[in-house]
Design a protein around this motif. Structure first.
Motif, PDB file in Angstrom:
ATOM      1  N   ARG A 533      -5.885  -0.404   6.443  1.00 35.02           N
ATOM      2  CA  ARG A 533      -4.711  -1.267   6.410  1.00 35.02           C
ATOM      3  C   ARG A 533      -3.450  -0.416   6.423  1.00 35.02           C
ATOM      4  O   ARG A 533      -3.390   0.645   5.796  1.00 35.02           O
ATOM      5  N   LYS A 534      -2.440  -0.910   7.094  1.00 33.23           N
ATOM      6  CA  LYS A 534      -1.160  -0.217   7.211  1.00 33.23           C
ATOM      7  C   LYS A 534      -0.305  -0.524   5.994  1.00 33.23           C
ATOM      8  O   LYS A 534      -0.142  -1.677   5.619  1.00 33.23           O
ATOM      9  N   ARG A 535       0.241   0.506   5.373  1.00 32.43           N
ATOM     10  CA  ARG A 535       1.037   0.334   4.160  1.00 32.43           C
ATOM     11  C   ARG A 535       2.298   1.185   4.245  1.00 32.43           C
ATOM     12  O   ARG A 535       2.381   2.135   5.034  1.00 32.43           O
ATOM     13  N   GLY A 536       3.262   0.870   3.355  1.00 30.97           N
ATOM     14  CA  GLY A 536       4.464   1.679   3.230  1.00 30.97           C
ATOM     15  C   GLY A 536       5.565   1.255   4.172  1.00 30.97           C
ATOM     16  O   GLY A 536       5.338   0.685   5.233  1.00 30.97           O
ATOM     17  N   SER A 537       6.801   1.530   3.744  1.00 29.91           N
ATOM     18  CA  SER A 537       7.970   1.247   4.573  1.00 29.91           C
ATOM     19  C   SER A 537       8.694   2.524   4.979  1.00 29.91           C
ATOM     20  O   SER A 537       9.014   2.733   6.147  1.00 29.91           O
ATOM     21  N   LYS A 538       8.963   3.404   3.990  1.00 29.93           N
ATOM     22  CA  LYS A 538       9.618   4.672   4.320  1.00 29.93           C
ATOM     23  C   LYS A 538       8.638   5.638   4.978  1.00 29.93           C
ATOM     24  O   LYS A 538       8.911   6.176   6.045  1.00 29.93           O
ATOM     25  N   GLN A 539       7.507   5.847   4.324  1.00 35.28           N
ATOM     26  CA  GLN A 539       6.467   6.698   4.896  1.00 35.28           C
ATOM     27  C   GLN A 539       5.251   5.818   5.176  1.00 35.28           C
ATOM     28  O   GLN A 539       4.507   5.436   4.281  1.00 35.28           O
ATOM     29  N   VAL A 540       5.071   5.474   6.428  1.00 38.80           N
ATOM     30  CA  VAL A 540       3.980   4.594   6.817  1.00 38.80           C
ATOM     31  C   VAL A 540       2.671   5.366   6.755  1.00 38.80           C
ATOM     32  O   VAL A 540       2.561   6.472   7.283  1.00 38.80           O
ATOM     33  N   HIS A 541       1.663   4.782   6.105  1.00 38.30           N
ATOM     34  CA  HIS A 541       0.358   5.411   5.982  1.00 38.30           C
ATOM     35  C   HIS A 541      -0.714   4.327   6.047  1.00 38.30           C
ATOM     36  O   HIS A 541      -0.421   3.125   6.115  1.00 38.30           O
ATOM     37  N   PHE A 542      -1.964   4.743   5.999  1.00 41.38           N
ATOM     38  CA  PHE A 542      -3.098   3.834   6.100  1.00 41.38           C
ATOM     39  C   PHE A 542      -4.044   4.078   4.927  1.00 41.38           C
ATOM     40  O   PHE A 542      -4.242   5.224   4.508  1.00 41.38           O
TER      41      PHE A 542
END
Length: 583
Positions: A533-542
């Motif tokens: 799942r895709k998470r984060g706003s500043k640093q996008v991670h999975f």
């Protein structure tokens, strides 16, 4: 000027008779028992006054000349009603400002008002003279809900009447989920006059518990299904509750696909199997409420799954319209009584007992509220006008209604009710089933639309050539990867191995959606993949979700291998691909 003016009785032009005597005198004259002259002598009412009242020449109120004549007030009342119908009701100060603007544009100077703006006394008198207006608390609704048209409602009922026209009320079921919060809300109490901040000592929090409730059009309420926000479920959390209730838990406390299936199998199916003939299950259009497994069970047990039109639950959902409001009122009352005797937030071990007390508080009205909800939503009895009358009517659609100054206001309100456009940031498209509202769902609909979230299987012939993904190699050059199962380096589908991260494409109607997953096990024609799942706003991670999303995926849908880079605590980034196109 006093707030409530009462004309004094006495000499020198003052009224020296009571209103009761005047009413009795008028009644005696109209019945023919007394003449006007004789009634005037008996009740002490002046002859001329009584004569005018009997012949209808006397006005019904005392006082001087009103600021607005009857025609002006009629137009103002009509405009205020239209504002309320179109979702923009005016407050007290708004009405006073409207009257001030009207007097200014008319070139009139009213000495009784300050700067031509009426005061509080004028407003109270205006409301008293026009009984069709009243002040009430208003509820905020989104523009999407306000934009429901009559065409949407007509289409919904055209499909619905095919299923419920000759069906008994006991076989029509509506379900919906709601939250029971740990806050009893505000209440009125006696404090010293002039206190700016009246406070009451009571522990409360923003925590809530989700509960799924279903009821038939006959008034039978099924046992509730409770979902706690927790990692584990303890025996004390399910004791002393409503008999037959279901309990579950997950990390967010919401109904997901797995929990909905559990509610369907443990609560709804045992009840539906006791009913003879076909059944109708009515619910909102949420992807978390539908799966291939649920629809298959519906077909096997003669259940037609009916979807409500989007954004219409406030007028088409029986439980929302007439059931949840009194139930929440009873919940707040029981919760406040508990908090007056205890400290802290409501523990989960007390929730089943509190929920049972809430249902008992509603008592005999429980069944009647459900029946009233189905009637108000036009389902039982089938009556689409019950919903259509809740939508605002344009004055041009009302026969015999003359055009007034409020027509211009109505045209402006039409624009305000429309969905705001021109936003610079494009909103992500929400998941919606391509099934008409009021029409039953079958397995074929989910398979053909590719919208089933539980099984991501789809037809490879639906792949669109215009959906491409750009990948940068070590030199910084971009290369296009298509959906043929090979990359520009020539690797084929058989080269994938367990433990590798891959990019997978799923066609969903008008576009392809891309996901990243890790291969768990390989087969000849497919692979078992655990998706991230895709998470984060500043640093996008999975990350891997708490509830594993594992699915058998055809090898033809695997686009390419991807190289992960771990950043700690089970988080991954993929620097070699454009993550803006990954979901």
């Amino acid at each position: 000027m006093p707030r409530t003016y009462v004309k004094k009785m006495g000499r020198e032009g003052k009224r020296n008779y009571s209103a009761v005597y005047l009413e009795n005198a008028i009644r005696e004259v109209k019945k023919g028992k007394l003449s006007i002259r004789k009634a005037s002598e008996c009740y002490g009412v002046p002859y001329t006054t009584l004569n005018e009242w009997v012949k209808g020449k006397r006005k019904n109120s005392y006082g001087g000349q009103p600021v607005l004549n009857s025609k002006d007030e009629e137009c103002l009342v009509h405009g205020l009603i239209k504002c309320g119908e179109w979702g923009f009701p005016l407050k007290r100060h708004d009405v006073r400002n409207v009257v001030q603007g009207y007097l200014n544009r008319s070139g009139r100077v009213e000495k009784r008002f300050k700067n031509n703006k009426p005061g509080r006394d004028w407003f109270l008198g205006f409301i008293k003279r026009n009984q069709e207006l009243t002040e009430r608390l208003v509820q905020n609704i989104k523009r999407s809900r306000a934009g429901i048209s009559e065409e949407v409602i007509h289409d919904y009922f055209d499909n619905l009447e095919v299923y419920v026209a000759d069906m008994p009320p006991s076989n029509i079921i509506n379900f919906d989920e709601t939250n029971f919060t740990d806050d009893p809300g505000q209440s009125k109490a006696l404090v010293k006059r002039g206190v700016k901040h009246a406070e009451k000592i009571m522990d409360s929090s923003k925590t809530s518990v989700s509960v799924m409730i279903a009821a038939t059009a006959e008034g039978v309420v099924l046992p509730p299904y409770v979902v706690y926000k927790a990692k584990y479920l303890y025996p004390t959390w399910i004791e002393n509750g409503i008999p037959g209730s279901g309990y579950n838990r997950n990390t967010n406390g919401w109904f997901d696909l797995e929990i909905f299936e559990d509610w369907f199998e443990k609560i709804l199916l045992p009840f539906a199997r006791k009913l003879n003939g076909r059944k109708v299950l009515i619910g909102d259009n949420l992807s978390s409420h539908l799966s291939l497994h649920v629809i298959q069970l519906c077909e096997e047990n003669e259940i037609d799954f009916i979807l409500l039109p989007p954004n219409t639950t406030h007028i088409c959902q029986p439980l929302d319209v007439a059931f949840f409001h009194p139930l929440k009122g009873a919940w707040r009352k029981c919760l406040e009584e508990w908090k007056m005797k205890n400290r802290g937030i409501l523990p989960k071990c007390e929730f089943p007992k509190m929920l049972k007390r809430t249902f008992e508080e509603v008592g005999v009205h429980l069944s009647s509220n459900v029946v009233a909800g189905f009637a108000a939503c036009g389902i039982v009895p089938l009556n689409r006008e019950a919903v259509l009358k809740k939508l605002p009517k344009s004055p041009r659609e009302n026969e015999g209604l003359e055009r007034r100054w409020s027509d211009t206001l109505v045209d402006h309100l039409k624009e305000l009710r429309k969905e705001t456009t021109g936003s610079t940031e494009k909103r992500p498209r929400q998941k919606r089933l391509n099934v008409a509202a009021g029409k039953g769902i079958v397995v074929r609909d989910l398979v053909e639309s590719g919208d089933d979230m539980h099984s991501r299987s789809s037809n490879e012939n639906q792949l669109h050539s215009d959906s491409e993904l750009f990948v940068e190699d070590d030199t910084g050059r971009s290369s296009v990867i298509d959906y043929g199962g090979t990359t520009e380096e020539g690797e084929n589908c058989s080269s994938y191995k367990s433990g590798e991260f891959v990019l997978v494409s799923f066609p969903t109607g008008s576009r392809n959606r891309h996901f990243i997953g890790q291969i768990i096990q390989m087969a000849e024609s497919d692979a078992e993949v655990s998706y991230l799942r895709k998470r984060g706003s500043k640093q996008v991670h999975f990350v891997f979700p708490d509830v594993p999303d594992v699915d058998k995926t055809p090898l033809t849908q695997i686009v390419t291998k991807v190289k992960p880079k771990g950043i700690g605590r089970g988080r991954y980034i993929f620097p070699d691909i454009d993550i803006s196109k990954i979901e």
